[in-house]
Design a protein around this motif. Structure first.
Motif, PDB file in Angstrom:
ATOM      1  N   SER A 148      15.453  10.852 -13.305  1.00  0.00           N
ATOM      2  CA  SER A 148      16.227  10.023 -12.368  1.00  0.00           C
ATOM      3  C   SER A 148      17.090  10.873 -11.438  1.00  0.00           C
ATOM      4  CB  SER A 148      17.093   9.017 -13.129  1.00  0.00           C
ATOM      5  OG  SER A 148      17.959   9.682 -14.018  1.00  0.00           O
ATOM      6  N   ALA A 149      17.553  12.029 -11.893  1.00  0.00           N
ATOM      7  CA  ALA A 149      18.355  12.905 -11.046  1.00  0.00           C
ATOM      8  C   ALA A 149      17.519  13.583  -9.958  1.00  0.00           C
ATOM      9  CB  ALA A 149      19.056  13.967 -11.895  1.00  0.00           C
ATOM     10  N   GLN A 150      16.201  13.626 -10.138  1.00  0.00           N
ATOM     11  CA  GLN A 150      15.310  14.255  -9.152  1.00  0.00           C
ATOM     12  C   GLN A 150      14.637  13.235  -8.234  1.00  0.00           C
ATOM     13  OE1 GLN A 150      14.875  15.175 -12.615  1.00  0.00           O
ATOM     14  NE2 GLN A 150      16.391  16.748 -12.221  1.00  0.00           N
ATOM     15  N   ARG A 151      15.011  11.960  -8.345  1.00  0.00           N
ATOM     16  CA  ARG A 151      14.431  10.896  -7.522  1.00  0.00           C
ATOM     17  C   ARG A 151      15.452  10.379  -6.531  1.00  0.00           C
ATOM     18  NH1 ARG A 151      12.178   8.773 -12.509  1.00  0.00           N
ATOM     19  NH2 ARG A 151      14.025   7.487 -12.771  1.00  0.00           N
ATOM     20  N   SER A 152      14.955   9.995  -5.352  1.00  0.00           N
ATOM     21  CA  SER A 152      15.837   9.366  -4.366  1.00  0.00           C
ATOM     22  C   SER A 152      14.991   8.535  -3.414  1.00  0.00           C
ATOM     23  CB  SER A 152      16.634  10.422  -3.593  1.00  0.00           C
ATOM     24  OG  SER A 152      15.753  11.249  -2.858  1.00  0.00           O
ATOM     25  N   THR A 153      15.669   7.678  -2.668  1.00  0.00           N
ATOM     26  CA  THR A 153      14.967   6.913  -1.635  1.00  0.00           C
ATOM     27  C   THR A 153      15.168   7.626  -0.309  1.00  0.00           C
ATOM     28  OG1 THR A 153      16.888   5.527  -1.238  1.00  0.00           O
ATOM     29  CG2 THR A 153      15.274   4.697  -2.817  1.00  0.00           C
ATOM     30  N   LEU A 183       0.842  -1.191   0.000  1.00  0.00           N
ATOM     31  CA  LEU A 183       0.000   0.000   0.000  1.00  0.00           C
ATOM     32  C   LEU A 183       0.878   1.241   0.000  1.00  0.00           C
ATOM     33  CD1 LEU A 183      -2.734  -1.107   2.551  1.00  0.00           C
ATOM     34  CD2 LEU A 183      -2.727  -1.318   0.062  1.00  0.00           C
ATOM     35  N   VAL A 184       0.646   2.118  -0.977  1.00  0.00           N
ATOM     36  CA  VAL A 184       1.471   3.312  -1.167  1.00  0.00           C
ATOM     37  C   VAL A 184       0.595   4.554  -1.070  1.00  0.00           C
ATOM     38  CG1 VAL A 184       3.038   4.516  -2.752  1.00  0.00           C
ATOM     39  CG2 VAL A 184       3.003   2.016  -2.706  1.00  0.00           C
ATOM     40  N   ASP A 215       3.585   0.666   3.169  1.00  0.00           N
ATOM     41  CA  ASP A 215       3.414  -0.078   4.418  1.00  0.00           C
ATOM     42  C   ASP A 215       4.455  -1.181   4.578  1.00  0.00           C
ATOM     43  OD1 ASP A 215       2.384  -1.744   2.428  1.00  0.00           O
ATOM     44  OD2 ASP A 215       0.733  -2.468   3.668  1.00  0.00           O
ATOM     45  N   ARG A 216       5.230  -1.433   3.532  1.00  0.00           N
ATOM     46  CA  ARG A 216       6.363  -2.359   3.589  1.00  0.00           C
ATOM     47  C   ARG A 216       7.358  -1.956   2.504  1.00  0.00           C
ATOM     48  NH1 ARG A 216       3.566  -7.958   1.562  1.00  0.00           N
ATOM     49  NH2 ARG A 216       2.177  -6.993   0.060  1.00  0.00           N
ATOM     50  N   SER A 217       8.433  -2.659   2.391  1.00  0.00           N
ATOM     51  CA  SER A 217       9.507  -2.280   1.475  1.00  0.00           C
ATOM     52  C   SER A 217       9.006  -2.091   0.041  1.00  0.00           C
ATOM     53  CB  SER A 217      10.585  -3.356   1.509  1.00  0.00           C
ATOM     54  OG  SER A 217      11.663  -2.976   0.692  1.00  0.00           O
ATOM     55  N   LEU A 218       9.429  -0.999  -0.569  1.00  0.00           N
ATOM     56  CA  LEU A 218       9.076  -0.719  -1.961  1.00  0.00           C
ATOM     57  C   LEU A 218       9.967  -1.551  -2.878  1.00  0.00           C
ATOM     58  CD1 LEU A 218       8.802   3.148  -1.726  1.00  0.00           C
ATOM     59  CD2 LEU A 218       6.956   1.615  -2.385  1.00  0.00           C
ATOM     60  N   GLY A 219       9.382  -2.131  -3.895  1.00  0.00           N
ATOM     61  CA  GLY A 219      10.154  -2.920  -4.842  1.00  0.00           C
ATOM     62  C   GLY A 219      11.097  -2.042  -5.658  1.00  0.00           C
ATOM     63  N   PRO A 220      12.167  -2.616  -6.183  1.00  0.00           N
ATOM     64  CA  PRO A 220      13.146  -1.834  -6.938  1.00  0.00           C
ATOM     65  C   PRO A 220      12.605  -1.311  -8.274  1.00  0.00           C
ATOM     66  CG  PRO A 220      13.663  -4.159  -7.069  1.00  0.00           C
ATOM     67  CD  PRO A 220      12.526  -4.019  -6.094  1.00  0.00           C
ATOM     68  N   GLY A 221      11.541  -1.911  -8.793  1.00  0.00           N
ATOM     69  CA  GLY A 221      11.010  -1.506 -10.086  1.00  0.00           C
ATOM     70  C   GLY A 221      10.039  -0.347 -10.032  1.00  0.00           C
ATOM     71  N   LEU A 222       9.680   0.120  -8.851  1.00  0.00           N
ATOM     72  CA  LEU A 222       8.719   1.215  -8.717  1.00  0.00           C
ATOM     73  C   LEU A 222       9.451   2.554  -8.818  1.00  0.00           C
ATOM     74  CD1 LEU A 222       5.643   1.336  -8.191  1.00  0.00           C
ATOM     75  CD2 LEU A 222       6.196   1.795  -5.822  1.00  0.00           C
ATOM     76  N   THR A 269      10.962   2.027   2.838  1.00  0.00           N
ATOM     77  CA  THR A 269       9.526   2.176   2.597  1.00  0.00           C
ATOM     78  C   THR A 269       9.171   3.567   2.078  1.00  0.00           C
ATOM     79  OG1 THR A 269       9.115   2.863   4.876  1.00  0.00           O
ATOM     80  CG2 THR A 269       8.938   0.493   4.396  1.00  0.00           C
ATOM     81  N   CYS A 270      10.164   4.291   1.551  1.00  0.00           N
ATOM     82  CA  CYS A 270       9.921   5.666   1.147  1.00  0.00           C
ATOM     83  C   CYS A 270      10.751   6.031  -0.079  1.00  0.00           C
ATOM     84  CB  CYS A 270      10.275   6.581   2.316  1.00  0.00           C
ATOM     85  SG  CYS A 270      10.147   8.333   1.998  1.00  0.00           S
ATOM     86  N   MET A 271      10.154   6.781  -0.984  1.00  0.00           N
ATOM     87  CA  MET A 271      10.889   7.373  -2.095  1.00  0.00           C
ATOM     88  C   MET A 271      10.351   8.769  -2.321  1.00  0.00           C
ATOM     89  SD  MET A 271       9.509   5.755  -5.695  1.00  0.00           S
ATOM     90  CE  MET A 271       9.969   4.114  -5.267  1.00  0.00           C
TER      91      MET A 271
END
Length: 146
Positions: free
Chosen positions: A91-96, A41-42, A64-71, A100-102
């Protein structure tokens, strides 16, 4: 008799036109507040700001749990009374910000946007299969960046 029947049929069919597709604004406002991605759940939180003619929106996705690498967070749409502002999240404006957060940021011209304005932010997320998914953040007020 055939002519009357044909005319009647044409009139009936003319009144049965296909419904119009929803506008992009309607589709965006209809996005879910909680997105279910393969059982995860996101939700989204948005922090829009305006400064010197530039509009910047930071979106944080929480799971609510670990986000998959493909999201991936790929875009931000902001619905205002005047229309829809959209910005890409590269991609330069994205980070973890944890397992459970990005987060991601989109920016662009602030034309028509001002501090104090209430807006609805919708994030575009892409899953590992390349499908576009949408999640709507709670309504938020545009802030003035320092």
């Amino acid at each position: 008799m055939r002519r009357v029947l044909l005319l009647l049929t044409m009139l009936v069919l003319a009144g049965c036109s296909a419904p119009q597709a929803p506008t992009p604004t309607v589709e965006l406002l209809g996005a879910p507040a909680t997105l279910n991605v393969s059982g995860t759940l996101v939700t989204a939180l948005a922090m829009p700001t305006v400064r010197s003619g530039t509009f910047k929106v930071q979106v944080r996705l929480h799971a609510d749990r670990s986000l998959g690498p493909g999201l991936r967070l790929t875009g931000v749409y902001v619905v205002t009374d005047a229309g829809v502002w959209k910005g890409a999240v590269g991609s330069a404006q994205r980070s973890t910000c944890g397992s459970t957060c990005m987060q991601g940021t989109a920016s662009g011209s602030a034309a028509g946007l001002r501090a104090g304005q209430t807006v609805q932010v919708v994030a575009r997320v892409q899953d590992e299969k390349g499908r576009a998914l949408w999640v709507r953040a709670p309504k938020v007020t545009v802030g003035a960046a320092p």
